[in-house]
Structure formats: structure tokens, C-alpha cells
Write a protein that holds these residues in place. Structure first.
Motif, short mmCIF file in Angstrom:
data_model
loop_
_atom_site.label_atom_id
_atom_site.label_comp_id
_atom_site.label_asym_id
_atom_site.label_seq_id
_atom_site.Cartn_x
_atom_site.Cartn_y
_atom_site.Cartn_z
N ALA A 1 64.02 36.79 55.72
CA ALA A 1 62.90 36.95 54.79
C ALA A 1 63.02 38.20 53.93
O ALA A 1 62.22 38.40 53.02
CB ALA A 1 61.58 36.98 55.57
N LEU A 2 64.02 39.04 54.20
CA LEU A 2 64.12 40.31 53.48
C LEU A 2 64.48 40.15 52.00
O LEU A 2 63.93 40.86 51.16
CB LEU A 2 65.12 41.24 54.17
N PRO A 3 65.41 39.25 51.62
CA PRO A 3 65.66 39.08 50.18
C PRO A 3 64.40 38.69 49.40
O PRO A 3 64.17 39.20 48.30
CB PRO A 3 66.72 37.97 50.14
N ALA A 4 63.57 37.80 49.97
CA ALA A 4 62.32 37.42 49.31
C ALA A 4 61.35 38.59 49.25
O ALA A 4 60.61 38.77 48.28
CB ALA A 4 61.67 36.24 50.03
N CYS B 1 71.47 48.58 61.54
CA CYS B 1 70.63 47.47 61.12
C CYS B 1 70.09 47.66 59.71
O CYS B 1 70.00 46.70 58.93
CB CYS B 1 69.46 47.29 62.10
N SER B 2 69.75 48.91 59.35
CA SER B 2 69.29 49.18 57.99
C SER B 2 70.39 48.87 56.98
O SER B 2 70.12 48.33 55.90
CB SER B 2 68.86 50.64 57.86
N THR B 3 71.62 49.22 57.33
CA THR B 3 72.75 48.91 56.45
C THR B 3 72.91 47.41 56.25
O THR B 3 73.12 46.92 55.13
CB THR B 3 74.05 49.50 57.03
N VAL B 4 72.79 46.67 57.35
CA VAL B 4 72.88 45.21 57.27
C VAL B 4 71.74 44.66 56.42
O VAL B 4 71.93 43.77 55.58
CB VAL B 4 72.85 44.59 58.68
N TYR B 5 70.52 45.18 56.62
CA TYR B 5 69.36 44.71 55.87
C TYR B 5 69.48 45.01 54.38
O TYR B 5 69.16 44.17 53.54
CB TYR B 5 68.09 45.36 56.42
N ILE B 6 69.92 46.20 54.05
CA ILE B 6 70.08 46.57 52.64
C ILE B 6 71.14 45.71 51.98
O ILE B 6 70.94 45.19 50.86
CB ILE B 6 70.44 48.07 52.52
N THR B 7 72.26 45.51 52.66
CA THR B 7 73.34 44.68 52.12
C THR B 7 72.87 43.25 51.91
O THR B 7 73.11 42.64 50.86
CB THR B 7 74.55 44.70 53.07
N THR B 8 72.20 42.70 52.91
CA THR B 8 71.70 41.33 52.82
C THR B 8 70.69 41.18 51.69
O THR B 8 70.75 40.23 50.90
CB THR B 8 71.04 40.91 54.15
#
Length: 405
Positions: free
Chosen positions: A61-64, A232-239
Motif C-alpha cells: 500500500a506504500l506506493p499508493a 526496512c525503510s530502504t526497502v519501503y523507499i525503493t518500493t
């Protein structure tokens, strides 16, 4: 008259007793140590375990979420929530040591008594139930996809980034909006509904103590939390960045659903299958971890004086069957993962992640809270209460007025 066995007497627990056995001072009790999983976990193993409990369905849901906030504010909010999460976990661990508590619920009980402990357990149950319903929605959407045995969550990130880069080079996609689009009052208030989704993506607080209990060196827990949150923040930002770059305004609440059509590059169908199946496998592997915590807390809430559920097969199977039934039914009736995140995120997740840690620090029963703790606590409570109030009000308005999410 029934004679109570020595095992039952030995393991009967009080409402203030930890739900998980403690590693410390129990060398004489090999069974409890085995149940707690005391294996002397390494630093890297603990980072992997904690990161696995953090990166779940929330990433979808993070990209949205970033699309609603705009690219720059969205990425800043991911970093901010990550920092607040690390601060809240640090508070929990310091007050755990001060109160000699072995669980999150034990710290809350030390500050607010049995009522506080019960309320926390309710929040954990609601949060985990909501998360598992989301897992089932996503897994169910994969039932017609080829069973390719590849990768886990990282495959999703790598492929999303790779496809976005290729399409950027060939000029078929453009840069997404950098700032939110605020056209009226409703669009302004909608920005606040993204915060519960961000909080849900970082929830892991109730898993910290079991991970600490498994460490060879428990003093490493702070570094482990920081490393996991950073990872996890790195993964979230990248995604979020590459997901939004790839799909733009067509980004769906569940970005995994965007991988259900032509990506506009060679081998698009194969890449779709790899992304969807690999993340489905990841969720299926994480599912038991979240379910374990859910079952443990629900059992502690409903049967506070009973022997541990691991020693009562009838209760174990009954609670397990009831929870699985509820999750399957919920997955069929909840329209989208955004709705599930809105409800659990605006109520249980913000309570578990921010409100309870902040309240513990502000109550400060042991006199160890710093000025920074109090400032961070007030920031957590302000963000949690304001965003949750707006999110819940928005959901209620949508329900009664038939407005689509």
C-alpha cells in the motif's frame, strides 16, 4: 475431585505473568527454554527475523500512500515514521529493563495495571487479525498464477525497480507528482488517512521481547532494531519510489494488483508471475509468525489464569480454528487492503506502535524518561490521534454516504 497435575500448577499464570517464557534465570527448566526458542541467536539472524516481521503486506500500500502525499512528502513521511518507530521501541526496551518486564504487555501492566495490559492485548489482536485478513486477500488473488518457486519480498523490489528504470530510459514513463494535489477541503483531509497505513507498515513492537530473549548478547537489541528499521525503510523507499514511477496515477491501493497486465516490456507476463508468486510465498512464510503472536495474545486475554496454550491441545486447536475461520471470512468481505489498513491502522496499529509507548514514557513510573522522550512522545500522540480521528471520520462518512475509497 480432580487432582491438578504438577505441570499445570507449575505453569498456571497470573494476569501479570509474561505470555512467553523468559530466557533469564531458568536454567533449571529446559522445557520453558525450549518453548521460548532460546537458541542464542546471532546479530544477523535477529535482524533477519525482525525485518521479516516488519515487511509484510504493508509494503503493497506504500506506493499508493506516496501517490496521495506526493513523492517528496511521501518519502519524508516514510523516514519520519521509521524514526518514530525506532524511538518508541527504544522507550519500550528501556522501561522493560527498569520494570524487569519480559514482554510488551508486562511493561504496560507495570505502568497502567491489568486494564492497560488487557487493552494492549486487544489492540494487538485487532492489529494482527487485520494484517492476516490482508494477507489472505493478497494470497487469494494469486490462486490462478503459475507456481514459480523464486525469491521472496526482495524480488518484488528488484523487478519493480528494474522495469521502472528500463521504461524511464526508453522514455515511456514520466516523473510522478512531487507534491500532493490539493483541490478542495476533502483532498486535504484525505492526506491524514495515509498515516495509519505508514504506521501499520512498521508495526513489530510485540515481537521485540521474544527476539531479545533469543539473543546470545541481549545488549545488541538496540543495534538490531536500528539496523532492521534502516533496512526496512530502504526497502519501503525503493518500493514506493519505483512503484510510483512505474505506474504513476494508475497506482492501485494494492500495487501488487498492478502486476496483472502488460508492463510494456519483453517477458512482461513472466515478470508479473514472478513478482506476484514470490511475494505470495513471502506472505505465506510470514503468516505463521503473525498468527503465533495473535493466538498467544488472544489466549492470554480470554484465559489469563489458564495453563499456557501450548500445554492444552483442545484449547490450542479451538482457538486456532476460530481465528482461521474469522480470517478467511474477513478476507472475503473486506473490499480492499486499503480499507483493512484504514481500520486497523487508525485504531489498533497506532495504539500498539505509538500511543502505548508514548503513554509509558509520559507516565514515567521509574523516573528514567528524558526530555527527548517526552518530546517524541507528544509528537507520536499528536500524529496518532489527529490522523486516526480524521481517518476514522472519513471512513464513517464514506460508509454512510456511499463514497468510494
Amino acid at each position: 475431585m480432580t487432582i491438578q497435575s504438577s505441570v499445570e500448577r507449575k505453569y498456571r499464570k497470573s494476569p501479570r505473568a509474561p505470555l512467553l517464557p523468559q530466557a533469564q534465570s531458568q536454567k533449571h527448566d529446559n522445557l520453558e527454554a525450549h518453548e521460548a526458542g532460546i537458541d542464542g541467536a546471532s546479530f544477523s539472524g535477529a535482524v533477519f527475523n525482525l525485518s521479516t516481521t516488519i515487511v509484510g503486506a504493508g509494503i503493497m500500500a506504500l506506493p499508493a500512500t506516496v501517490m496521495e502525499l506526493g513523492l517528496i512528502p511521501g518519502l519524508i513521511m516514510i523516514v519520519l515514521v521509521g524514526w518514530l518507530t525506532e524511538s518508541s521501541i527504544d522507550m519500550i526496551m528501556r522501561f522493560s529493563r527498569a520494570s524487569k518486564s519480559a514482554t510488551y504487555s508486562g511493561v504496560v501492566a507495570d505502568a497502567f495495571g491489568g486494564a492497560g495490559r488487557a487493552l494492549l492485548q486487544v489492540c494487538i489482536v485487532v492489529n494482527n487479525l487485520g494484517m492476516l485478513v490482508v494477507y489472505m486477500i493478497i494470497i487469494d488473488s494469486l490462486r490462478y498464477t503459475s507456481a514459480l518457486s523464486v525469491g521472496l519480498a526482495i524480488v518484488f523490489v528488484v523487478i519493480t525497480a528494474g522495469v521502472a528504470v528500463v521504461k524511464t530510459i526508453d522514455g515511456s514513463i514520466s516523473m510522478p507528482r512531487l507534491l500532493p494535489e490539493i483541490s478542495n477541503q476533502a483532498s486535504f483531509w484525505k492526506l491524514f488517512t495515509t498515516f495509519p497505513v505508514l504506521v501499520t507498515a512498521y508495526i513489530c513492537h510485540h515481537n521485540i521481547h521474544p527476539i531479545e530473549n533469543e539473543l546470545k548478547d541481549p545488549t545488541q537489541i538496540k543495534s538490531i532494531v536500528r539496523t532492521s528499521i534502516t533496512l526496512c525503510s530502504t526497502v519501503y523507499i525503493t518500493t514506493s519510489f519505483f512503484g510510483l514511477l512505474l505506474f504513476g496515477d494508475r497506482t492501485l491501493d494494492d500495487v501488487l494488483a498492478n502486476f496483472d497486465g502488460d508492463l510494456g516490456i519483453p517477458y512482461s507476463s513472466l515478470l508479473d508471475d514472478v513478482v506476484r508468486v514470490s511475494y505470495g510465498i513471502h506472505l505465506m512464510l510470514v503468516f505463521p509468525i503473525v498468527f503465533f503472536s495473535l493466538r498467544l495474545n488472544l489466549d492470554g486475554l480470554l484465559f489469563p489464569y489458564a495453563i499456557p496454550i501450548a500445554f492444552d491441545n483442545r484449547r490450542f486447536f479451538a482457538v486456532t480454528a476460530a481465528l482461521m475461520g474469522f480470517i478467511f471470512v474477513g478476507a472475503n468481505f473486506v473490499p480492499s487492503i486499503w480499507d483493512a489498513f484504514q481500520f486497523t491502522g487508525a485504531t489498533a496499529a497506532v495504539s500498539v506502535g505509538f500511543i502505548f509507548p508514548a503513554a509509558i514514557a509520559l507516565r514515567d513510573t521509574h523516573g528514567i524518561a528524558t526530555k527527548n522522550d517526552r518530546l517524541a512522545s507528544w509528537l507520536m500522540i499528536s500524529l496518532a490521534v489527529s490522523s486516526s480521528t480524521v481517518a476514522v471520520s472519513s471512513d464513517i462518512y464514506s460508509i454512510f454516504n456511499g463514497v468510494g475509497g
